[in-house]
Scaffold this motif. Sequence first.
Motif, PDB file in Angstrom:
ATOM      1  N   HIS A 161       0.846  -1.203   0.000  1.00 56.05           N
ATOM      2  CA  HIS A 161       0.000   0.000   0.000  1.00 56.05           C
ATOM      3  C   HIS A 161       0.875   1.245   0.000  1.00 56.05           C
ATOM      4  CE1 HIS A 161      -3.277   2.753   0.981  1.00 56.05           C
ATOM      5  NE2 HIS A 161      -2.469   3.253   1.904  1.00 56.05           N
ATOM      6  N   HIS A 162       1.915   1.240   0.823  1.00 53.83           N
ATOM      7  CA  HIS A 162       2.781   2.418   0.897  1.00 53.83           C
ATOM      8  C   HIS A 162       3.500   2.637  -0.436  1.00 53.83           C
ATOM      9  CE1 HIS A 162       4.997   5.522   3.055  1.00 53.83           C
ATOM     10  NE2 HIS A 162       6.085   5.094   2.443  1.00 53.83           N
ATOM     11  N   LEU A 163       4.009   1.554  -1.027  1.00 52.53           N
ATOM     12  CA  LEU A 163       4.740   1.671  -2.287  1.00 52.53           C
ATOM     13  C   LEU A 163       3.824   2.128  -3.417  1.00 52.53           C
ATOM     14  CD1 LEU A 163       7.442  -0.665  -3.712  1.00 52.53           C
ATOM     15  CD2 LEU A 163       5.432  -0.183  -5.100  1.00 52.53           C
ATOM     16  N   LEU A 164       2.623   1.540  -3.508  1.00 52.26           N
ATOM     17  CA  LEU A 164       1.739   1.790  -4.642  1.00 52.26           C
ATOM     18  C   LEU A 164       0.881   3.035  -4.475  1.00 52.26           C
ATOM     19  CD1 LEU A 164       0.547  -1.901  -5.082  1.00 52.26           C
ATOM     20  CD2 LEU A 164       2.154  -0.682  -6.584  1.00 52.26           C
ATOM     21  N   ARG A 165       0.334   3.227  -3.271  1.00 52.98           N
ATOM     22  CA  ARG A 165      -0.645   4.288  -3.073  1.00 52.98           C
ATOM     23  C   ARG A 165      -0.065   5.562  -2.467  1.00 52.98           C
ATOM     24  NH1 ARG A 165      -3.778   2.102  -6.688  1.00 52.98           N
ATOM     25  NH2 ARG A 165      -4.496   0.008  -6.103  1.00 52.98           N
ATOM     26  N   VAL A 166       0.859   5.388  -1.527  1.00 57.03           N
ATOM     27  CA  VAL A 166       1.431   6.566  -0.853  1.00 57.03           C
ATOM     28  C   VAL A 166       2.578   7.140  -1.670  1.00 57.03           C
ATOM     29  CG1 VAL A 166       2.522   7.426   1.247  1.00 57.03           C
ATOM     30  CG2 VAL A 166       0.732   5.660   1.393  1.00 57.03           C
ATOM     31  N   THR A 167       3.522   6.279  -2.058  1.00 59.75           N
ATOM     32  CA  THR A 167       4.680   6.740  -2.802  1.00 59.75           C
ATOM     33  C   THR A 167       4.386   6.846  -4.294  1.00 59.75           C
ATOM     34  OG1 THR A 167       6.048   5.597  -1.168  1.00 59.75           O
ATOM     35  CG2 THR A 167       7.151   6.372  -3.151  1.00 59.75           C
ATOM     36  N   GLY A 168       3.475   6.010  -4.795  1.00 58.94           N
ATOM     37  CA  GLY A 168       3.066   6.112  -6.187  1.00 58.94           C
ATOM     38  C   GLY A 168       4.055   5.517  -7.174  1.00 58.94           C
ATOM     39  N   ILE A 169       4.702   4.405  -6.794  1.00 54.25           N
ATOM     40  CA  ILE A 169       5.630   3.733  -7.699  1.00 54.25           C
ATOM     41  C   ILE A 169       4.832   3.046  -8.812  1.00 54.25           C
ATOM     42  CG2 ILE A 169       7.432   1.973  -7.890  1.00 54.25           C
ATOM     43  CD1 ILE A 169       8.229   4.451  -6.287  1.00 54.25           C
ATOM     44  N   ALA A 170       5.289   3.205 -10.044  1.00 50.29           N
ATOM     45  CA  ALA A 170       4.611   2.614 -11.197  1.00 50.29           C
ATOM     46  C   ALA A 170       5.422   1.450 -11.741  1.00 50.29           C
ATOM     47  CB  ALA A 170       4.429   3.675 -12.289  1.00 50.29           C
ATOM     48  N   PRO A 171       4.787   0.517 -12.462  1.00 55.04           N
ATOM     49  CA  PRO A 171       5.535  -0.590 -13.065  1.00 55.04           C
ATOM     50  C   PRO A 171       6.700  -0.082 -13.906  1.00 55.04           C
ATOM     51  CG  PRO A 171       3.186  -1.009 -13.225  1.00 55.04           C
ATOM     52  CD  PRO A 171       3.334   0.392 -12.699  1.00 55.04           C
ATOM     53  N   GLY A 172       7.845  -0.750 -13.740  1.00 59.33           N
ATOM     54  CA  GLY A 172       9.060  -0.350 -14.435  1.00 59.33           C
ATOM     55  C   GLY A 172       9.956   0.553 -13.615  1.00 59.33           C
ATOM     56  N   GLU A 173       9.431   1.168 -12.543  1.00 56.91           N
ATOM     57  CA  GLU A 173      10.266   2.017 -11.691  1.00 56.91           C
ATOM     58  C   GLU A 173      11.072   1.164 -10.721  1.00 56.91           C
ATOM     59  OE1 GLU A 173       9.048   6.013 -10.303  1.00 56.91           O
ATOM     60  OE2 GLU A 173       7.016   5.273 -10.726  1.00 56.91           O
ATOM     61  N   SER A 174      12.220   1.711 -10.320  1.00 55.66           N
ATOM     62  CA  SER A 174      13.113   1.005  -9.403  1.00 55.66           C
ATOM     63  C   SER A 174      13.050   1.614  -8.010  1.00 55.66           C
ATOM     64  CB  SER A 174      14.557   1.057  -9.910  1.00 55.66           C
ATOM     65  OG  SER A 174      14.691   0.330 -11.109  1.00 55.66           O
ATOM     66  N   VAL A 175      13.221   0.765  -7.019  1.00 55.29           N
ATOM     67  CA  VAL A 175      13.312   1.176  -5.619  1.00 55.29           C
ATOM     68  C   VAL A 175      14.438   0.377  -4.975  1.00 55.29           C
ATOM     69  CG1 VAL A 175      10.846   1.691  -5.481  1.00 55.29           C
ATOM     70  CG2 VAL A 175      11.683  -0.582  -4.807  1.00 55.29           C
ATOM     71  N   GLU A 176      14.751   0.707  -3.733  1.00 56.68           N
ATOM     72  CA  GLU A 176      15.650  -0.120  -2.943  1.00 56.68           C
ATOM     73  C   GLU A 176      14.847  -0.931  -1.944  1.00 56.68           C
ATOM     74  OE1 GLU A 176      18.945   1.615  -0.932  1.00 56.68           O
ATOM     75  OE2 GLU A 176      19.848   2.404  -2.761  1.00 56.68           O
ATOM     76  N   LEU A 177      15.233  -2.180  -1.772  1.00 56.06           N
ATOM     77  CA  LEU A 177      14.676  -3.035  -0.740  1.00 56.06           C
ATOM     78  C   LEU A 177      15.781  -3.391   0.237  1.00 56.06           C
ATOM     79  CD1 LEU A 177      12.590  -5.531  -2.933  1.00 56.06           C
ATOM     80  CD2 LEU A 177      11.789  -3.423  -1.833  1.00 56.06           C
ATOM     81  N   PHE A 178      15.443  -3.469   1.519  1.00 57.31           N
ATOM     82  CA  PHE A 178      16.417  -3.911   2.510  1.00 57.31           C
ATOM     83  C   PHE A 178      15.720  -4.834   3.492  1.00 57.31           C
ATOM     84  CE2 PHE A 178      14.433  -0.262   4.395  1.00 57.31           C
ATOM     85  CZ  PHE A 178      14.525  -0.405   5.774  1.00 57.31           C
TER      86      PHE A 178
END
Length: 229
Positions: free
Chosen positions: A31-48
């Motif tokens: 929810h945070h990634l998709l709705r709050v931050t608004g990351i779209a398919p194809g975008e990169s993020v960091e995971l830890f």
Amino acid sequence: MSSRVRLVRRFLTSRLPETGQIVVLSAERSHHLLRVTGIAPGESVELFDGQGDCCRAELVGVDDGLARLRVCERINNPVAPTSMHLMVAQTRAAVLDTVLRMATELGVRAVTVVYADRCVAKGDKRDRWLRIAQSAAAQSGRSDVPTIHAPQPLSVALRSATGRRLICVPGAPVGLREGADVTVLVGPEGGFSDAEVESAVQCGWEPVGLGLTVLRADTAAVAAVVQYR
């Protein structure tokens, strides 16, 4: 601070698979990634993973509201060379929240909340404290999350710590930073009682100061981390 640490979007996950494999985030973090931050398919993020591992990952899809990301590459995120355990007397929630956030940003490895005579609040809020530490780790670029121990009475905390042990006492001389693993104990707004300080000394704790002025509890905790880490 590097531009990557400032600009990248970072999310905690329970595990990091090998490069090329898929990670599915939890419902809350999706929810945070998709709705709050608004990351779209194809975008990169960091995971830890909270244990020191970090990677770059690309959003490849969403299934039933859960974000699916492909691991693209591992990232070397070094941790602090020394290990600081912050023991801090429980204060009002807003003050303690600030301490936990800043201590995480500054690289503290573990935090224990202790109950002292002059504490104005008591209670085990580890779920909340851990969420604050996780959020601060994500924001600050850490790949590990501090261990949040169960709260302890001061009498137990004094005996449980090992290694170099420092208790912050107004008026005590400022100690030397020795570059070794250290436990630092910071008191409540009213400070430790004389009896508590004496008990600490008898248990092998070294009284140290934080300068010429008397600091608020949250300021003292942050100053202690900076001074003795």
